[in-house]
Design a protein around this motif. Structure first.
Motif, short mmCIF file in Angstrom:
data_model
loop_
_atom_site.label_atom_id
_atom_site.label_comp_id
_atom_site.label_asym_id
_atom_site.label_seq_id
_atom_site.Cartn_x
_atom_site.Cartn_y
_atom_site.Cartn_z
N VAL A 243 0.85 -1.18 0.00
CA VAL A 243 0.00 0.00 0.00
C VAL A 243 0.89 1.24 0.00
O VAL A 243 1.93 1.28 0.67
N VAL A 244 0.46 2.27 -0.74
CA VAL A 244 1.14 3.56 -0.74
C VAL A 244 0.80 4.30 0.55
O VAL A 244 -0.37 4.36 0.96
N GLN A 245 1.84 4.85 1.19
CA GLN A 245 1.65 5.60 2.43
C GLN A 245 2.44 6.92 2.34
O GLN A 245 3.45 6.99 1.65
N PRO A 246 2.00 7.96 3.06
CA PRO A 246 2.81 9.17 3.13
C PRO A 246 4.12 8.88 3.86
O PRO A 246 4.18 8.00 4.73
N VAL A 247 5.18 9.61 3.50
CA VAL A 247 6.43 9.51 4.25
C VAL A 247 6.19 10.12 5.62
O VAL A 247 5.76 11.28 5.74
N GLN A 248 6.47 9.34 6.65
CA GLN A 248 6.05 9.73 8.01
C GLN A 248 6.60 11.09 8.44
O GLN A 248 5.88 11.90 9.04
N ASP B 37 4.17 14.08 -9.72
CA ASP B 37 2.94 14.27 -10.51
C ASP B 37 1.69 13.82 -9.75
O ASP B 37 0.57 13.88 -10.30
N GLY B 38 1.84 13.32 -8.53
CA GLY B 38 0.68 12.94 -7.72
C GLY B 38 0.02 11.65 -8.13
O GLY B 38 -1.09 11.35 -7.70
N GLN B 39 0.70 10.83 -8.95
CA GLN B 39 0.10 9.58 -9.42
C GLN B 39 -0.12 8.59 -8.27
O GLN B 39 -1.10 7.85 -8.26
N TRP B 40 0.81 8.57 -7.31
CA TRP B 40 0.77 7.58 -6.25
C TRP B 40 0.05 8.16 -5.03
O TRP B 40 0.62 8.95 -4.28
N ARG B 41 -1.16 7.77 -4.85
CA ARG B 41 -2.01 8.31 -3.80
C ARG B 41 -1.96 7.41 -2.57
O ARG B 41 -2.10 6.18 -2.68
N PRO B 42 -1.77 7.98 -1.39
CA PRO B 42 -1.81 7.17 -0.16
C PRO B 42 -3.09 6.33 -0.09
O PRO B 42 -4.18 6.81 -0.41
N GLY B 43 -2.92 5.08 0.31
CA GLY B 43 -4.04 4.14 0.36
C GLY B 43 -4.15 3.27 -0.88
O GLY B 43 -4.87 2.27 -0.89
N MET B 44 -3.41 3.63 -1.95
CA MET B 44 -3.48 2.87 -3.20
C MET B 44 -2.77 1.52 -3.03
O MET B 44 -1.66 1.44 -2.51
N HIS B 45 -3.40 0.44 -3.52
CA HIS B 45 -2.79 -0.89 -3.48
C HIS B 45 -1.90 -1.07 -4.71
O HIS B 45 -2.29 -0.73 -5.83
N VAL B 46 -0.71 -1.62 -4.46
CA VAL B 46 0.28 -1.74 -5.53
C VAL B 46 0.91 -3.13 -5.49
O VAL B 46 0.75 -3.90 -4.54
N GLN B 47 1.67 -3.39 -6.56
CA GLN B 47 2.43 -4.64 -6.68
C GLN B 47 3.88 -4.27 -6.97
O GLN B 47 4.14 -3.33 -7.71
#
Length: 417
Positions: free
Chosen positions: A178-183, A323-333
């Motif tokens: 999952v994409v998360q913000p950098v703490q 570019d904001g493509q990777w949004r926190p909460g997004m599921h990735v592989q």
């Protein structure tokens, strides 16, 4: 009238071109005429029986539990001769120009080859024998896993080839996360002094620069207004209080710098032992992974020292997100490159077929195709290392090899051992 040639028709014609094995028994110094038969006669031990006058040889290949070896029996008038009464030498001519000469020693009442008869057991056989001072010669074909196809039918069936060559294998492990913000790039913005919020100058999703005024507060102590400023560039991700609320030391809003984000990945124990910080990986959205697209390249930056309650370890990578493509909460592989190495020989995984419970590819020799039984090593999903069974530089079928397999399986049952 116009005819269209379908793929199904091509396959039917392909199947019709199968080359059936034929035994050709040629007389030696006894002057016998050549004999042709669609299937060689069988001897008492199930082998190929070759006859001249009152002399007969039976050729067998034995491989159950041992490396394949050729055993030869001799008969006079149907009676088995003892092994000390005769001698034999055999030459095997294979596709691709290979020739093997077998020598024999006595073992019991037969002669056994001193050399292993490697797979496939498909060759043109030349036999020289001496029995009681008389010389005999036979030639015959013993083919398996072989077929000949015309260029026209090859084109219609979509068969493609490549060459056995060195290749770099890339071994990867697939992780999900999952994409998360950098703490340390998430800021909770508070007013330095207690007071009443007289104005909020931002809304959720708004981009701000460091130093921008995000709120105006009137101090409860001095009754003076003062600005609350953004501590960094970023995006407003949450409003904690509204205009007119008393700050009471609480946060007004949340600001996140999402120009970089974390990808938090889950690794099970069998994968965890292969992971190391610094390993390269490719991160893809689930949609891009399904579509086979390339991902964003980065490296593993962190592997947790402890496991979760579900026996999973957390691994992490950082990716740019300007570019904001990777949004926190997004599921990735993510595909993590755990190993890469150069191997002397490799073939396409797509080319592999199963023939007599062995992994094979079809070697191409002009318009003739024949199985090559392979000893395989590591497999990276696209290519597999070849440890033996085929020569470097051999042309082999990479696409639609199953058509050739269907063709040769029609006579596979006639293979003698």
């Amino acid at each position: 009238m116009t005819f269209t040639f379908s793929r199904a028709a091509a396959l039917l014609m392909l199947a019709a071109t199968a080359v059936m094995p034929m035994a050709t028994l040629a007389g030696g110094n006894h002057g016998h005429d050549d004999q042709h038969a669609e299937e060689a006669a069988k001897g008492p031990n199930g082998g190929t029986l070759l006859e001249q006058g009152d002399i007969a040889l039976e050729i067998t290949i034995v491989e159950q539990g041992i490396p394949p070896e050729m055993r030869v029996y001799a008969y006079r008038d149907g009676q088995r001769l003892s092994a000390d009464q005769w001698q034999v030498a055999v030459e095997l001519a294979r596709l691709g120009g290979q020739t093997e000469r077998l020598s024999f020693v006595a073992e019991g009442d037969y002669l056994v080859s001193q050399q292993v008869v490697s797979e496939p057991h498909s060759f043109d056989v030349a036999i020289e024998a001496e029995v009681a001072g008389e010389r005999y010669h036979w030639d015959y074909e013993s083919h398996e896993g072989r077929t000949t196809i015309s260029e026209r039918l090859l084109a219609l069936s979509g068969v493609e080839t490549a060459v056995v060559a060195p290749r770099q294998l890339r071994f990867t492990e697939t992780l999900f996360g999952v994409v998360q913000p950098v703490q340390d790039r998430v800021y909770s913005v508070s007013a330095p002094y207690d007071g009443i919020i007289e104005a909020l100058h931002v809304s959720i999703g708004q981009q701000v620069k460091k130093g921008d005024t995000v709120a105006t507060v009137r101090s409860s102590d001095t009754l003076q207004q003062y600005p609350v400023r953004a501590p960094a560039d970023g995006e407003i991700t949450a409003l904690k209080l509204n205009q007119g609320d008393h700050t009471r030391g609480g946060a007004l809003l949340e600001l996140a710098d999402l120009s970089q984000v974390w990808v938090d990945l889950s690794a099970f124990p069998n994968v965890l032992e292969k992971l190391r910080v610094g390993m390269p990986l490719s991160v893809l959205t689930m949609h891009d992974a399904e579509a086979g697209h390339d991902g964003v390249q980065t490296t593993l930056s962190y592997i947790a020292p402890t496991m979760t309650g579900g026996h999973i370890a957390r691994a992490r990578a950082v990716i740019d997100n300007a570019d904001g493509q990777w949004r926190p909460g997004m599921h990735v592989q993510a595909e993590v490159l755990t190993e890469q190495r150069q191997v002397p020989m490799a073939v396409s995984v797509e080319a592999l077929q199963r023939f007599r419970d062995m992994d094979v590819v079809f070697g191409r020799f002009g318009n003739t195709f024949e199985v090559r039984m392979l000893e395989l090593g590591g497999n990276d999903g696209r290519y597999v290392e070849v440890l033996g069974g085929i020569r470097p530089g051999t042309e082999y079928v990479t696409r639609n090899s199953y058509l050739l397999l269907a063709d040769v399986m029609k006579d596979a049952a006639s293979h003698n051992h």
